[in-house]
Scaffold this motif. Structure first.
Motif, PDB file in Angstrom:
ATOM      1  N   ARG A  51     -23.375  20.954 -14.197  1.00  0.00           N
ATOM      2  CA  ARG A  51     -21.849  21.034 -14.839  1.00  0.00           C
ATOM      3  C   ARG A  51     -21.987  21.448 -17.029  1.00  0.00           C
ATOM      4  O   ARG A  51     -21.154  22.049 -16.898  1.00  0.00           O
ATOM      5  CB  ARG A  51     -22.270  19.778 -15.625  1.00  0.00           C
TER       6      ARG A  51
ATOM      7  N   TRP B 175     -14.113  16.044  -3.516  1.00  0.00           N
ATOM      8  CA  TRP B 175     -13.724  15.188  -5.025  1.00  0.00           C
ATOM      9  C   TRP B 175     -13.677  16.367  -6.091  1.00  0.00           C
ATOM     10  O   TRP B 175     -14.067  17.436  -5.705  1.00  0.00           O
ATOM     11  CB  TRP B 175     -15.828  14.789  -5.594  1.00  0.00           C
ATOM     12  N   GLN B 176     -13.728  15.698  -7.154  1.00  0.00           N
ATOM     13  CA  GLN B 176     -13.052  17.388  -8.005  1.00  0.00           C
ATOM     14  C   GLN B 176     -13.334  16.169  -8.935  1.00  0.00           C
ATOM     15  O   GLN B 176     -13.516  15.028  -9.206  1.00  0.00           O
ATOM     16  CB  GLN B 176     -11.559  16.942  -8.263  1.00  0.00           C
ATOM     17  N   GLN B 177     -14.143  16.725 -10.241  1.00  0.00           N
ATOM     18  CA  GLN B 177     -14.723  16.281 -11.058  1.00  0.00           C
ATOM     19  C   GLN B 177     -13.888  17.166 -12.394  1.00  0.00           C
ATOM     20  O   GLN B 177     -15.078  18.725 -12.084  1.00  0.00           O
ATOM     21  CB  GLN B 177     -16.273  15.863 -11.985  1.00  0.00           C
TER      22      GLN B 177
ATOM     23  N   ALA C  71     -17.173  10.828 -10.507  1.00  0.00           N
ATOM     24  CA  ALA C  71     -16.875  12.428  -9.277  1.00  0.00           C
ATOM     25  C   ALA C  71     -15.141  11.340  -8.979  1.00  0.00           C
ATOM     26  O   ALA C  71     -15.865  10.355  -9.077  1.00  0.00           O
ATOM     27  CB  ALA C  71     -17.142  13.217  -8.406  1.00  0.00           C
ATOM     28  N   LYS C  72     -13.677  11.892  -8.735  1.00  0.00           N
ATOM     29  CA  LYS C  72     -13.388  11.559  -8.436  1.00  0.00           C
ATOM     30  C   LYS C  72     -12.352  11.982  -7.032  1.00  0.00           C
ATOM     31  O   LYS C  72     -12.507  13.186  -6.563  1.00  0.00           O
ATOM     32  CB  LYS C  72     -11.584  11.542  -9.239  1.00  0.00           C
TER      33      LYS C  72
ATOM     34  N   ARG D  37     -13.559  22.352 -14.347  1.00  0.00           N
ATOM     35  CA  ARG D  37     -14.240  21.458 -13.322  1.00  0.00           C
ATOM     36  C   ARG D  37     -14.367  22.158 -11.960  1.00  0.00           C
ATOM     37  O   ARG D  37     -14.662  23.387 -11.899  1.00  0.00           O
ATOM     38  CB  ARG D  37     -12.647  21.120 -12.309  1.00  0.00           C
TER      39      ARG D  37
END
Length: 339
Positions: free
Chosen positions: A107, A335-337, A145-146, A117
């Protein structure tokens, strides 16, 4: 004790071997029916320069031993706010903070690069399927994460495939495809079709279900296709492709491809299958897929297994795959963050 994280030097053969060993050990636990990650493909990617995407790779060490691997894949022509992330921790060293350290490092590095992202995959158990440890899923939730979209992996076992049913699918598709002819190629797209093949590849993001994933539609031109083919060749992968040409215009309007790793001739990956929207309704997807399977089997006598993925909501492609004999195995979360 925090792990030591450093850039992976492709010239440092010991570190490269350590990173590859982590990848192999992790896959053996997380997806035990997969072939081991191909060393030739890994080393080929390490040494082949591309203009479309840059990959930054890092390793995590403890007491001098490589115990984790991180790859940041950075699009350079589109999706300039996005990145793809591969984060792997050796199963013997999980739950000791290595994954979190690599994630924090990733990150921070993405913020330095101006990316907003990342997207990353994990595998989990599908109801009725084999048990999966689910380490990636637990980790994704733990770091905030989503889930953006879920896909289902399906596997075709050629040793038990219903040959009569496959022929039925192929014949039914061919009966609907008047005005089209098939073309086959290995590894390098014929010059007369390469621009159309690039256009079809560009449609993957716009045509396939993407859920909540924030990803721009790329523009795949001839140079981009040729660069990708050269990179694949550097990794000793073998590509088998079949396309449908519209006879009235001479344009390639459908395409599918399968890839075989050098180290696992018994296994193939189903990659893209795309049909130009104006030519849908002629069963071209089913036709090119069944014919490409025949083409592949003619050249790869050791082949036994093919794996493919579809978004859980992609009913049309799922129906083709299941008619061919592909069966669900496990679930894959993308996943995406925000970083």
């Amino acid at each position: 004790m925090e792990p030591e994280i450093s850039a992976l030097d492709p010239a440092d053969q010991a570190v490269v071997a350590g990173a590859q060993a982590v990848r192999v050990a992790a896959e053996a636990v997380d997806v035990p029916d997969f072939p081991p990650p191909c060393e030739h493909a890994f080393r080929g990617e390490l040494t082949f320069p591309t203009t479309v995407r840059r990959k930054e790779r890092f390793v995590a060490r403890r007491a001098g031993e490589v115990v984790g691997y991180l790859c940041l894949e950075l699009p350079l022509r589109d999706n300039l706010e996005n990145a793809e992330l591969e984060l792997v921790v050796h199963p013997a060293h999980r739950r000791h903070g290595i994954g979190r350290a690599l994630h924090a490092y990733a990150r921070s590095r993405l913020r330095e690069l101006g990316r907003k992202r990342y997207a990353a995959y994990s595998v989990e158990t599908l109801p009725g399927g084999p048990e999966r440890e689910g380490a990636g899923t637990h980790f994704g939730h733990a770091v905030g994460a989503k889930p953006a979209i879920t896909e289902v992996r399906r596997r075709l076992d050629l040793t038990t495939m219903d040959e009569a049913k496959l022929a039925e699918v192929r014949d039914a598709a061919a009966a609907k495809a008047a005005g089209y002819r098939l073309v086959h190629w290995q590894n390098r797209t014929p010059d007369e079709y390469v621009a159309d093949a690039g256009y079809l590849s560009s449609r993957l993001v716009s045509d396939a279900p993407m859920g909540d994933l924030q990803w721009e539609v790329p523009r795949v031109d001839v140079d981009r296709v040729r660069e990708r083919e050269a990179q694949i060749a550097a990794g000793k992968q073998r590509i088998y492709a079949t396309g449908a040409v519209h006879e009235a215009t001479g344009r390639l309007v459908a395409v599918t491809d399968l890839a075989v790793d050098h180290s696992s001739p018994w296994h193939a990956w189903q990659w893209i299958t795309l049909v130009e929207p104006r030519h849908r309704g002629h069963r071209l997807g089913a036709l090119v897929k069944t014919e490409n399977l025949r083409f592949l089997r003619e050249h790869e006598p050791e082949l036994r297994i093919i794996n493919t993925w579809n978004a859980a909501v992609n009913d049309h492609m799922i129906s083709i795959n299941e008619a061919m004999g592909f069966r669900p195995v496990d679930s894959w979360v993308n996943w995406q963050q925000e970083v």
